[in-house]
Design a protein around this motif. Structure first.
Motif, PDB file in Angstrom:
ATOM      1  N   VAL A 189       0.832  -1.203   0.000  1.00 60.48           N
ATOM      2  CA  VAL A 189       0.000   0.000   0.000  1.00 60.48           C
ATOM      3  C   VAL A 189       0.868   1.254   0.000  1.00 60.48           C
ATOM      4  N   ASP A 190       2.028   1.181   0.612  1.00 59.21           N
ATOM      5  CA  ASP A 190       2.977   2.302   0.583  1.00 59.21           C
ATOM      6  C   ASP A 190       3.386   2.591  -0.866  1.00 59.21           C
ATOM      7  N   ASN A 191       3.795   1.551  -1.588  1.00 51.40           N
ATOM      8  CA  ASN A 191       4.243   1.742  -2.975  1.00 51.40           C
ATOM      9  C   ASN A 191       3.116   2.266  -3.868  1.00 51.40           C
ATOM     10  N   ALA A 192       1.939   1.638  -3.753  1.00 53.33           N
ATOM     11  CA  ALA A 192       0.826   2.029  -4.626  1.00 53.33           C
ATOM     12  C   ALA A 192       0.325   3.429  -4.299  1.00 53.33           C
ATOM     13  N   ALA A 193       0.177   3.726  -3.017  1.00 50.94           N
ATOM     14  CA  ALA A 193      -0.350   5.032  -2.611  1.00 50.94           C
ATOM     15  C   ALA A 193       0.642   6.150  -2.904  1.00 50.94           C
ATOM     16  N   THR A 194       1.926   5.877  -2.740  1.00 53.48           N
ATOM     17  CA  THR A 194       2.946   6.894  -3.027  1.00 53.48           C
ATOM     18  C   THR A 194       2.912   7.286  -4.500  1.00 53.48           C
ATOM     19  N   GLU A 195       2.767   6.296  -5.374  1.00 60.23           N
ATOM     20  CA  GLU A 195       2.694   6.589  -6.802  1.00 60.23           C
ATOM     21  C   GLU A 195       1.487   7.463  -7.134  1.00 60.23           C
ATOM     22  N   VAL A 196       0.349   7.185  -6.500  1.00 57.63           N
ATOM     23  CA  VAL A 196      -0.850   7.992  -6.738  1.00 57.63           C
ATOM     24  C   VAL A 196      -0.679   9.390  -6.143  1.00 57.63           C
ATOM     25  N   ASN A 343      -9.921   1.537  13.215  1.00 63.12           N
ATOM     26  CA  ASN A 343      -9.979   2.826  12.541  1.00 63.12           C
ATOM     27  C   ASN A 343      -8.729   2.981  11.686  1.00 63.12           C
ATOM     28  N   TRP A 344      -8.926   3.096  10.380  1.00 68.19           N
ATOM     29  CA  TRP A 344      -7.822   2.992   9.422  1.00 68.19           C
ATOM     30  C   TRP A 344      -7.736   4.229   8.542  1.00 68.19           C
ATOM     31  N   SER A 345      -6.501   4.643   8.265  1.00 68.18           N
ATOM     32  CA  SER A 345      -6.291   5.752   7.336  1.00 68.18           C
ATOM     33  C   SER A 345      -4.905   5.620   6.711  1.00 68.18           C
ATOM     34  N   LEU A 346      -4.614   6.528   5.773  1.00 66.43           N
ATOM     35  CA  LEU A 346      -3.306   6.593   5.119  1.00 66.43           C
ATOM     36  C   LEU A 346      -2.764   8.008   5.244  1.00 66.43           C
ATOM     37  N   SER A 347      -1.469   8.132   5.552  1.00 70.21           N
ATOM     38  CA  SER A 347      -0.850   9.447   5.709  1.00 70.21           C
ATOM     39  C   SER A 347       0.483   9.494   4.976  1.00 70.21           C
ATOM     40  N   THR A 348       0.822  10.660   4.479  1.00 69.33           N
ATOM     41  CA  THR A 348       2.077  10.827   3.745  1.00 69.33           C
ATOM     42  C   THR A 348       3.197  11.268   4.674  1.00 69.33           C
ATOM     43  N   ASP A 349       4.431  11.114   4.196  1.00 69.00           N
ATOM     44  CA  ASP A 349       5.575  11.579   4.980  1.00 69.00           C
ATOM     45  C   ASP A 349       5.664  13.108   4.989  1.00 69.00           C
ATOM     46  N   THR A 350       4.778  13.763   4.231  1.00 67.67           N
ATOM     47  CA  THR A 350       4.716  15.230   4.257  1.00 67.67           C
ATOM     48  C   THR A 350       3.659  15.721   5.247  1.00 67.67           C
ATOM     49  N   LEU A 496      -5.495   0.941  -5.840  1.00 70.75           N
ATOM     50  CA  LEU A 496      -4.720   2.132  -6.206  1.00 70.75           C
ATOM     51  C   LEU A 496      -3.789   1.847  -7.381  1.00 70.75           C
ATOM     52  N   LYS A 497      -3.251   0.651  -7.393  1.00 70.51           N
ATOM     53  CA  LYS A 497      -2.382   0.247  -8.508  1.00 70.51           C
ATOM     54  C   LYS A 497      -3.175   0.247  -9.816  1.00 70.51           C
TER      55      LYS A 497
END
Length: 728
Positions: A189-196, A343-350, A496-497
């Protein structure tokens, strides 16, 4: 009441309340027993520190020299805190954690000894893989397996032992635990989400999956629990008539926490602080003696480790306070069960929460991209998501007492539903006949700045958006969060891929601008996955009919639900995303089927034992008392005795009827079990235990519970619901 019940209640009521004094602020206690970044800065060389940080943040391999330095520093830190042993702490497919303790102590000859712990011991150990569930990957004569250090989850000290979180794999490399597939899914999910994310911000280099679990549980007095064989052996009551007062007055939820329970909580939270578990919230839940603990959100892998650790710690702390903690999803009938909302979410390194709507159209478009892709992922893999929470114990909870039903659907609230409906109808930049917009897509600026309070809550929804995250409410309280989190992150990564491929195709082949291409794809997703969206009552019969029309699955039993794990679609998914091989997927399916069989088998044996060896003899004893009473009345009153003994005779007959019902059904249940145990096919056996053995439980319970109401309370052997739930 029986002597056992009397003494158990007497001891419970005599419990001395010891005031728990917190002498240090929690912020000062937090992480004191964790080899975290702060501790590493104090004990590691710069090279060793950077080696570990690079492994955590960038997945770089730690070389042997660095491992030796880390091990030496860990040992020094642990010894300074009075630690004598170390262990590789892992999460096999048993549902509980595992550990084998080794002493730092080593002899060096001439009667001398030293404390020793090197890189070899830190990085890898060899437990017996054949003694843990492996689904046929390992046989008894093929015992070798390995635990390997996971540097992304910090080591910690618990009860004089240095615990090192590890993965657990077979000698042949297959995963035998919950952590290994989870780490792979998080990487996917890190790889796919980062690309998006790069569509919106080129600076994003990493996307992290976060998890905030909510652990529900019951606290029962330890002695009262010990008087119930069913609680001690299965974690739930297999029989017992409901108390006259239960949860119907709604007077426990968010009420004042009972003092004894509060003492337990304060002691537990101190342990949590020391172990770096960020416990934040505590409160009474709906049912009597039911409570909840929730932490601050963390990176998903660490959060899973912390939840597994918490469940261990809770049991030990509960014992200190003369409690038994029950994690079973439905320990008491006719009352709320316990879940573990993920409780789930996604966050960026920014620093951006990808499921948090922003204040500008572009950030809203980013939100919509991840929001709609998540919904699409659930729509495409709803059966697999249902399989993620399928267990023998959660089967009792789903669909009742504010627990979600077995039908997987997504709740997003009226406001966001309206937003999606409007977006679905947008063509050529038009939001409505009155309003035009360019393809910088100010259209998505229609999303409210703050959704936290604009989204209602639906207690019957298994998967709900709650403002800046999705809440997977269907997860059971006994579950290892690693299983549902592996599946959720995998299906989102896959989606996401696929999304990126579709967007790039529109840009390259159709000449669309990036924003226009993104919008076109998500608009089509809205159209294709509207069937998974549901805002109404998940318990209603109308929803079952509607869900069937929509093509949604409704797998009410565990064996039925687990089949999704072995579909070609699932196997291909896990292999494509490099999360699990076909062999690993098959092994997990076999293990979960076998676990289901064994759980029902154990409950069946326990119920048969209690019914025949506790309930029936007590009923006969009371029946004999009544018979003697009737005989006495006959001797005294002769001709009039039948009128005088009418009620007693009626009771004698009723007791005989229920004794017969118990014995007939226990015999039937035992015979069904024996027949099924001859089967070699675990699928057939699991379905048999589900459809032929488990339903008999209700018949046996019916007669036992009726006898509880008929038999004199003075001799009834089992602690009753009113005593279990209201003795504090």
């Amino acid at each position: 009441m029986s002597i056992l019940r009397f003494h158990a209640i007497k001891e419970s009521l005599a419990y001395k309340y010891v005031k728990i004094e917190e002498k240090e602020r929690r912020s000062d206690l937090f992480g004191k027993n964790v080899f975290n970044e702060n501790t590493m800065r104090q004990y590691l060389t710069k090279d060793a520190f950077m080696g570990v940080i690079n492994a955590i943040q960038h997945g770089k391999k730690i070389d042997r020299n660095i491992a030796d330095q880390v091990a030496s520093s860990m040992k020094d830190w642990a010894l300074s805190k009075g630690v004598t042993h170390y262990t590789h702490w892992f999460q096999p497919l048993t549902g509980i954690t595992a550990e084998k303790h080794d002493a730092f102590f080593e002899t060096v000859g001439n009667g001398m000894a030293i404390e020793k712990f090197g890189g070899d011991q830190l990085v890898q150990q060899e437990p017996d893989a054949s003694s843990f569930p492996s689904g046929g990957i390992r046989n008894t004569f093929e015992a070798r397996g390995y635990t390997a250090w996971d540097p992304t989850s910090p080591a910690f000290i618990y009860e004089t032992t240095l615990c090192i979180p590890t993965i657990f794999v077979a000698y042949t490399g297959e995963a035998l635990d919950y952590k290994t597939p989870l780490l792979r899914a998080l990487n996917a999910v890190d790889n796919a989400a980062t690309e998006v994310c790069k569509y919106f911000d080129k600076n994003v280099k990493k996307v992290t999956s976060s998890l905030g679990w909510e652990q529900e549980y019951f606290l029962i007095d330890k002695l009262l629990a010990a008087s119930r064989p069913d609680i001690m052996l299965t974690g739930r009551t297999l029989l017992g008539h409901s108390s006259a007062k239960g949860q119907q007055l709604d007077d426990h939820y968010f009420g004042a926490i009972p003092r004894r329970a509060l003492n337990f909580m304060r002691d537990l939270e101190t342990e949590c602080m020391l172990l770096g578990i960020p416990a934040k919230t505590r409160h009474n839940e709906v049912a009597p003696n039911q409570f909840e603990l929730a932490p601050i959100y963390e990176e998903a892998n660490l959060a899973v480790d912390h939840n597994s650790l918490l469940m261990d710690v809770m049991g030990r702390v509960a014992s200190r306070h003369n409690f038994k903690v029950l994690f079973h999803e439905k320990p008491f009938v006719n009352m709320n069960g316990s879940g573990k909302h993920n409780n789930w979410s996604l966050s960026t390194d920014t620093g951006v929460n990808l499921l948090g709507p922003g204040k500008t159209p572009m950030s809203n478009l980013q939100f919509l991209t991840f929001f709609i892709n998540t919904i699409k992922a659930v729509h495409e893999h709803e059966e697999l998501l249902r399989a993620a929470i399928a267990t023998a114990s959660n089967e009792h909870r789903l669909g009742a007492g504010e627990a979600p039903p077995a039908i997987i659907s997504v709740f997003i609230g009226k406001q966001l539903t309206k937003v999606l409906e409007e977006l679905e109808g947008v063509t050529k930049g038009k939001l409505s006949p009155q309003e035009k917009t360019d393809l910088k897509l100010n259209v998505v600026g229609k999303i409210p700045d703050v959704l936290l309070d604009n989204t209602d809550r639906n207690r019957t929804s298994p998967f709900a958006f709650t403002g800046n995250k999705f809440e997977f409410r269907a997860v059971g309280s006994t579950a290892n969060c690693g299983n549902p989190m592996t599946i959720l992150n995998t299906i989102v990564a896959k989606q996401l891929k696929d999304f990126k491929v579709e967007v790039d195709t529109l840009i390259e082949n159709k000449g669309l601008k990036k924003d226009e291409a993104i919008f076109n794809v998500i608009r089509e997703y809205i159209k294709s996955c509207r069937n998974i969206l549901f805002e109404g009552n998940g318990y209603g019969e109308a929803w079952e009919k509607e869900a069937k029309k929509r093509g949604l699955s409704n797998h009410k039993t565990t064996p039925e639900a687990l089949k999704a794990k072995m579909s070609k679609k699932t196997i291909d998914l896990f292999e494509e995303m490099n999360v699990m091989s076909r062999i690993e997927t098959q092994a997990r399916y076999d293990i979960e089927l076998e676990s289901y069989i064994k759980h029902i088998q154990i409950e069946s044996r326990v119920l048969g034992d209690i019914a025949r060896n506790h309930v029936v003899p007590t009923a006969v004893k009371y029946q004999n008392i009544l018979i003697e009473n009737v005989k006495g009345l006959k001797e005294i009153f002769e001709a009039d005795y039948k009128a005088l003994a009418k009620e007693q005779i009626s009771l004698i007959k009723a007791i005989s009827k229920h004794i017969e019902g118990i014995n007939t059904n226990v015999t039937k249940m035992t015979n069904e079990r024996k027949k099924l145990n001859t089967l070699a096919d675990n699928e057939k056996k699991a379905h048999g235990y589900c459809n032929d053995v488990k339903p008999i439980f209700n018949d046996i319970r019916y007669h036992c519970d009726k006898l509880e109401l008929l038999v004199d309370d003075e001799i009834w052997p089992l602690t009753k619901y009113r005593e279990l739930l209201f003795t504090r």
